[in-house]
Design an enzyme around this catalytic site. Sequence first.
Site, short mmCIF file in Angstrom:
data_model
loop_
_atom_site.label_atom_id
_atom_site.label_comp_id
_atom_site.label_asym_id
_atom_site.label_seq_id
_atom_site.Cartn_x
_atom_site.Cartn_y
_atom_site.Cartn_z
N ARG A 179 0.83 -1.22 0.00
CA ARG A 179 0.00 0.00 0.00
C ARG A 179 0.86 1.26 0.00
O ARG A 179 0.54 2.25 0.66
CB ARG A 179 -0.94 0.02 1.21
CG ARG A 179 -1.99 -1.04 1.21
CD ARG A 179 -2.93 -0.93 0.00
NE ARG A 179 -3.81 -2.07 0.00
CZ ARG A 179 -3.48 -3.24 -0.55
NH1 ARG A 179 -2.32 -3.41 -1.16
NH2 ARG A 179 -4.31 -4.24 -0.50
N SER A 200 -10.77 0.38 3.05
CA SER A 200 -10.04 0.10 4.30
C SER A 200 -9.55 1.40 4.91
O SER A 200 -8.90 2.20 4.23
CB SER A 200 -8.82 -0.79 4.00
OG SER A 200 -9.24 -1.98 3.43
N GLU A 251 -4.95 4.44 6.10
CA GLU A 251 -4.70 4.19 4.68
C GLU A 251 -5.06 5.41 3.80
O GLU A 251 -4.28 5.80 2.94
CB GLU A 251 -5.45 2.94 4.20
CG GLU A 251 -5.01 2.53 2.82
CD GLU A 251 -5.79 1.37 2.25
OE1 GLU A 251 -5.62 0.25 2.74
OE2 GLU A 251 -6.56 1.60 1.30
C1 LIG Z 1 -15.47 0.19 -1.22
C2 LIG Z 1 -13.99 0.40 -1.43
C3 LIG Z 1 -13.17 -0.69 -1.63
C4 LIG Z 1 -11.80 -0.52 -1.83
N1 LIG Z 1 -11.03 -1.63 -2.02
C5 LIG Z 1 -9.69 -1.49 -2.21
C6 LIG Z 1 -8.88 -2.64 -2.41
O1 LIG Z 1 -9.36 -3.78 -2.45
N2 LIG Z 1 -7.56 -2.46 -2.58
C7 LIG Z 1 -6.99 -1.21 -2.57
O2 LIG Z 1 -5.76 -1.12 -2.71
N3 LIG Z 1 -7.74 -0.10 -2.40
C8 LIG Z 1 -9.07 -0.21 -2.22
N4 LIG Z 1 -9.85 0.91 -2.03
C9 LIG Z 1 -9.20 2.23 -2.02
C10 LIG Z 1 -9.29 2.99 -3.36
O3 LIG Z 1 -10.28 2.46 -4.18
C11 LIG Z 1 -7.96 2.95 -4.12
O4 LIG Z 1 -6.93 3.47 -3.32
C12 LIG Z 1 -8.01 3.75 -5.42
O5 LIG Z 1 -6.82 3.56 -6.14
C13 LIG Z 1 -8.22 5.24 -5.19
O6 LIG Z 1 -8.48 5.83 -6.44
P1 LIG Z 1 -9.13 7.27 -6.54
O7 LIG Z 1 -9.07 7.67 -7.98
O8 LIG Z 1 -10.48 7.27 -5.94
O9 LIG Z 1 -8.12 8.13 -5.69
P2 LIG Z 1 -8.45 9.46 -4.89
O10 LIG Z 1 -9.19 9.10 -3.63
O11 LIG Z 1 -9.04 10.48 -5.77
O12 LIG Z 1 -6.98 9.90 -4.48
C14 LIG Z 1 -6.24 9.10 -3.59
C15 LIG Z 1 -4.81 9.67 -3.53
O13 LIG Z 1 -4.23 9.53 -4.84
C16 LIG Z 1 -3.81 10.80 -5.32
N5 LIG Z 1 -4.03 10.79 -6.76
C17 LIG Z 1 -5.20 10.56 -7.41
N6 LIG Z 1 -4.99 10.57 -8.73
C18 LIG Z 1 -3.67 10.81 -8.92
C19 LIG Z 1 -2.84 10.96 -10.07
N7 LIG Z 1 -3.31 10.82 -11.32
N8 LIG Z 1 -1.52 11.22 -9.89
C20 LIG Z 1 -1.00 11.36 -8.65
N9 LIG Z 1 -1.73 11.24 -7.52
C21 LIG Z 1 -3.06 10.97 -7.67
C22 LIG Z 1 -4.64 11.82 -4.58
O14 LIG Z 1 -3.98 13.07 -4.53
C23 LIG Z 1 -4.77 11.15 -3.22
O15 LIG Z 1 -3.61 11.39 -2.47
C24 LIG Z 1 -11.23 0.78 -1.83
C25 LIG Z 1 -12.06 1.89 -1.65
C26 LIG Z 1 -13.44 1.71 -1.46
C27 LIG Z 1 -14.32 2.91 -1.29
#
Ligand SMILES: Cc1cc2nc3c(=O)[nH]c(=O)nc-3n(C[C@H](O)[C@H](O)[C@H](O)COP(=O)(O)OP(=O)(O)OC[C@H]3O[C@@H](n4cnc5c(N)ncnc54)[C@H](O)[C@@H]3O)c2cc1C
Length: 339
Positions: free
Chosen positions: A162, A236, A332
């Site tokens: 992570r 998480s 996380e």
């Molecule tokens: C129901 C649920 C289940 C999930 N299950 C998992 C799982 O099984 N495994 C897992 O690893 N995660 C899981 N997650 C967490 C999440 O889905 C992941 O971390 C996902 O990659 C976040 O993507 P996002 O676009 O929503 O990021 P955001 O929430 O928009 O951003 C998260 C971080 O990434 C940065 N960021 C976003 N885009 C970029 C970019 N293009 N360049 C640089 N930085 C950037 C942001 O600044 C922030 O710091 C889960 C979340 C939920 C709600």
Amino acid sequence: MSVAPGLDAFNTLGVPATADRLVLVESERALQALLREPTAQRGELVVLGGGSNIVLKRHVPGTVAVLRTRGMQIEAGRGERVNVTAAAGESWHGLVRFTLGQGLSGLENLALIPGSVGAAPLQNIGAYGVELADRLVSLRAMDVDSGAVTEFQRGECGFAYRDSRFKSSDAGRFIILDVTLGLSREVQPAVDYPELRLELQRLGRSELSPALIAEAVVRVRRRKLPDPRRVGNAGSFFKNPVVSASVAEGLRSKVSGLVEHRQGDGEVKLSAAQLIDRAGFKARAAGKVGVWPRQALVLVNRGGASGADVLAFGQSIRAEVQRLYGVTLELEPQVYGVD
Ligand SMILES: Cc1cc2nc3c(=O)[nH]c(=O)nc-3n(C[C@H](O)[C@H](O)[C@H](O)COP(=O)(O)OP(=O)(O)OC[C@H]3O[C@@H](n4cnc5c(N)ncnc54)[C@H](O)[C@@H]3O)c2cc1C
């Protein structure tokens, strides 16, 4: 009078927040132009994809840029190998579905993870025995300070559990523009994860195709995890703690059936969900925030919670797990803004 733009729809926890400025970015050129503006410099710029791994406090000063870039391309490699490149603004699950539709294997275990392609490397998303780092070939990222675009090979990304350089040592410095993943036309089943194996048995088909594995993953996830479209959550809330072998041994007498995953370096990864559950938090709520009854690692917005409410409840869990087991839980999601 100008009104600060709302971010309620841009975070899956569904907490209320505003920013000084909100920009939807649809091209690399637009991103480069944005980075030249004085109000979008490092420290004043937050980049978001799907908002599924963040906790927002009441107001985010500066500019919030939501990446909406699009595009997915397949590039045939040698033999069974196929590289797929996808833009940061694409939905991660959309990419998984696209690759499955092309008969490609590699992303099936990572089905239904919310969020964008661009955020996937940030915390090296992982599920059911596979991490992004297992599939990533390279990525392109823009330096927030100079606007220059650099290609990073997998070994240069600092991937760990992570974690990556983009989340730790270089946090806030690079905006990921696209990722290239190495997939295969041959099935590469990774089905050692017990819940996944059980679900595949239930599905009862003998031939393991990527689509079948993805279906099993989706079924397990739908049973266990709240759908952020219905129940506000950020997945998480804590990482699974990694402790020394001696700490794990000491815990065995306190936690019957302690879940332990041995790491290569002799350390042991514990289950944060188990510790939270045993600390008595499963299905417990503190007003507007609660623990998801089917997965103690997930905190949910039960309606009307603020980011501060969620963080305070998370802090009470951390304190209790620390008091009972001497284990420090690490958050996380990323936290942004001020109250
Ligand atoms: C129901 C649920 C289940 C999930 N299950 C998992 C799982 O099984 N495994 C897992 O690893 N995660 C899981 N997650 C967490 C999440 O889905 C992941 O971390 C996902 O990659 C976040 O993507 P996002 O676009 O929503 O990021 P955001 O929430 O928009 O951003 C998260 C971080 O990434 C940065 N960021 C976003 N885009 C970029 C970019 N293009 N360049 C640089 N930085 C950037 C942001 O600044 C922030 O710091 C889960 C979340 C939920 C709600």
